[in-house]
Design an enzyme around this catalytic site. Structure first.
Site, PDB file in Angstrom:
ATOM      1  N   LYS A  15       0.843  -1.196   0.000  1.00 46.17           N
ATOM      2  CA  LYS A  15       0.000   0.000   0.000  1.00 46.17           C
ATOM      3  C   LYS A  15       0.877   1.243   0.000  1.00 46.17           C
ATOM      4  O   LYS A  15       1.841   1.328   0.755  1.00 46.17           O
ATOM      5  CB  LYS A  15      -0.914  -0.023   1.223  1.00 46.17           C
ATOM      6  CG  LYS A  15      -1.883   1.153   1.306  1.00 46.17           C
ATOM      7  CD  LYS A  15      -2.774   1.031   2.538  1.00 46.17           C
ATOM      8  CE  LYS A  15      -3.740   2.190   2.648  1.00 46.17           C
ATOM      9  NZ  LYS A  15      -4.610   2.071   3.838  1.00 46.17           N
ATOM     10  N   SER A  59      -9.241   2.590   3.075  1.00 45.88           N
ATOM     11  CA  SER A  59      -8.291   3.216   2.169  1.00 45.88           C
ATOM     12  C   SER A  59      -7.340   2.221   1.512  1.00 45.88           C
ATOM     13  O   SER A  59      -6.513   2.613   0.688  1.00 45.88           O
ATOM     14  CB  SER A  59      -7.461   4.270   2.922  1.00 45.88           C
ATOM     15  OG  SER A  59      -6.701   3.685   3.952  1.00 45.88           O
ATOM     16  N   SER A 113      -9.787   0.778   7.389  1.00 49.90           N
ATOM     17  CA  SER A 113      -9.199   0.758   6.052  1.00 49.90           C
ATOM     18  C   SER A 113      -8.678  -0.590   5.578  1.00 49.90           C
ATOM     19  O   SER A 113      -8.320  -0.724   4.410  1.00 49.90           O
ATOM     20  CB  SER A 113      -8.067   1.796   5.963  1.00 49.90           C
ATOM     21  OG  SER A 113      -8.594   3.092   5.986  1.00 49.90           O
TER      22      SER A 113
END
Length: 474
Positions: free
Chosen positions: A82, A158, A182
């Protein structure tokens, strides 16, 4: 060598195939790179790829195996990182325009370093909203990521880039972070099982300001036993994380070989008493009934707390996100900040003070005590992971057909109270989108949450796989 679809083989089995030479790490890596080349133009899950470095990592693993050397538990497993975390050789943009031209970092974050030491193959960086600020995944640098289950819908956020990459079979594993849901939100929206561990289980470092209050990092995969297998490689203390917890004394993956049924669970359809989408509620309730049919005592409870936003928003905007953006406020760079984030931060800069942050921390402690009292005598608390159905990118989820900002309001409670919490796919909406059931555990009872998720995964027996995407549809 015929490499299996990553969505039809466990991470554990795939790594075993590499170790016993049924597959080579190079072949597995080439499969990942091929899937990314074919599907990423459609999904935009990856924002950076280093195919040369990935091939070199894989070749080094094969050479070590051919020479009779030892390799780590994730030998040859391709992973995406990520784009909030540092991975050596890549720019960490965090989805922010003001960071897009910064130099590539020279060192891994703690979690990435541990994955690399376990011989995972790092292929690239996955998309995130700017600084992980939303339950959706789009930003001004790389644009939007799309959900493999429906190319008009959001993959959540996210960690939506990682969720989409795994659900589409680009990679079997990726990293996420969870400061308010997230990991759990994109896992639920992409048909994955996922967990936010107790803060401090997987060290975060170097930590951004405010991290101590809410956020944690961790691996993501399709199935919870694969998540646990990856967690075994990354949990344990580190000086970079002041919340670090002791290393587990047993394998988390091993604890899921024959997970026990919970004896008593609390089923809370909406702990704040506000509306939940009727279709989501019915499917989650049916999953809970499966536990009851197995002899588990299920106790339903209504409103527990009026809201958690009063504690969450000052900590998230004022502590976790705000300090990184305050130097940009009032400069030309502010015009490049994601619109919804800029509006929220402008309000936070005016309203959030040292006193409001202190009050939010006190409220979080009170919520933790209340939650502990409510959960006494129960093995876990179950709820829908999300209150609303999957939105289109840039929109809000819908509750009974109406867009609402409160569609992801159930996940921050675990962050505020530092409880482990996970999600498991429990069914699908009429239009084919996955639905998640959330499992929230007691303080530091990560194994308990993993076991409840594994039990539910086994009982539901859904093994969700997103429809195959035609690359020609781009």
């Amino acid at each position: 060598m015929d490499v299996p679809d990553f969505r039809t083989v466990t991470v554990e089995a795939l790594a075993s195939m590499v170790r016993d030479r049924t597959l080579t790490a190079v072949a597995v890596t080439e499969h990942a790179l091929g899937r990314i080349e074919a599907l990423n133009p459609i999904l935009n899950a990856f924002v950076a790829i280093d195919a040369t470095a990935a091939r070199e990592q894989a070749a080094a693993i094969d050479e070590r195996l051919d020479a009779g050397g030892e390799v780590g538990p994730l030998a040859g497993i391709p992973i995406g990182i990520k784009d909030l975390a540092d991975a050596a050789g890549f720019v960490t943009t965090r989805g922010a325009m003001h960071l897009r031209d910064t130099p590539p970092v020279t060192a891994d974050s703690t979690e990435v370093a541990r994955l690399r030491a376990a011989d995972a193959v790092i292929v690239g960086k996955t998309n995130t909203p700017e600084f992980g600020c939303m339950g959706d995944t789009y930003n001004p640098v790389f644009g939007a990521t799309w959900n493999p289950w429906n190319l008009s819908r959001s993959p959540g956020g996210s960690s939506g880039g990682t969720g989409a990459a795994i659900a589409s079979g680009m990679v079997p594993v990726g990293t996420g972070s969870d400061g308010g849901g997230s990991i759990r939100i994109p896992s639920a929206m992409c048909g994955l099982s996922g967990i936010k561990t107790s803060q401090g289980r997987v060290p975060s470092g170097p930590p951004p300001p405010g991290l101590l209050d809410l956020s944690c990092v961790g691996p993501m995969a399709r199935l919870i036993r694969d998540v646990a297998y990856c967690l075994d490689a990354v949990v344990g203390p580190h000086p970079s994380d002041l919340r670090s917890l002791p290393a587990p004394t047993e394998s988390w993956r091993g604890a899921l070989d024959d997970p026990p049924l919970p004896k008593r669970v609390l089923w809370v359809p909406a702990f704040d008493g506000e509306p939940v989408d009727a279709e989501i509620l019915a499917i989650c309730a049916a999953a809970v009934e499966l536990l009851a049919a197995e002899g588990v005592e299920v106790v339903e409870m209504g409103t527990l707390f009026d809201t958690v936003s009063g504690a969450f928003l000052p900590l998230f905007l004022g502590g976790l996100i705000g300090p990184a953006f305050r130097p940009l406020y009032g400069t030309p760079a502010w015009d490049d900040v994601t619109d919804v984030l800029a509006v929220a931060l402008e309000e936070a800069f005016e309203q959030v003070t040292v006193d409001t942050v202190a009050a939010a921390r006190q409220q979080a402690a009170e919520l933790s005590m209340q939650l502990g009292e409510v959960m006494a005598g129960f093995d876990a608390m179950l709820s829908p992971t999300m209150a609303g159905q999957t939105p289109v990118v840039g929109g809000d989820g819908t509750i009974n057909g109406i867009e609402t900002e409160n569609w992801i309001r159930f996940t921050p409670l675990a962050n505020l109270t530092r409880r482990p919490a996970g999600t498991v796919c429990c069914g699908f909406t009429d239009d084919g989108m996955p639905i998640g059931l959330q499992v929230l555990g007691h303080q530091v009872d990560d194994i308990g949450v993993l076991q409840r998720l594994a039990v539910l995964e086994d009982l539901l027996a859904l093994d969700p796989i997103a429809p195959e995407i035609d690359p020609a549809s781009d």
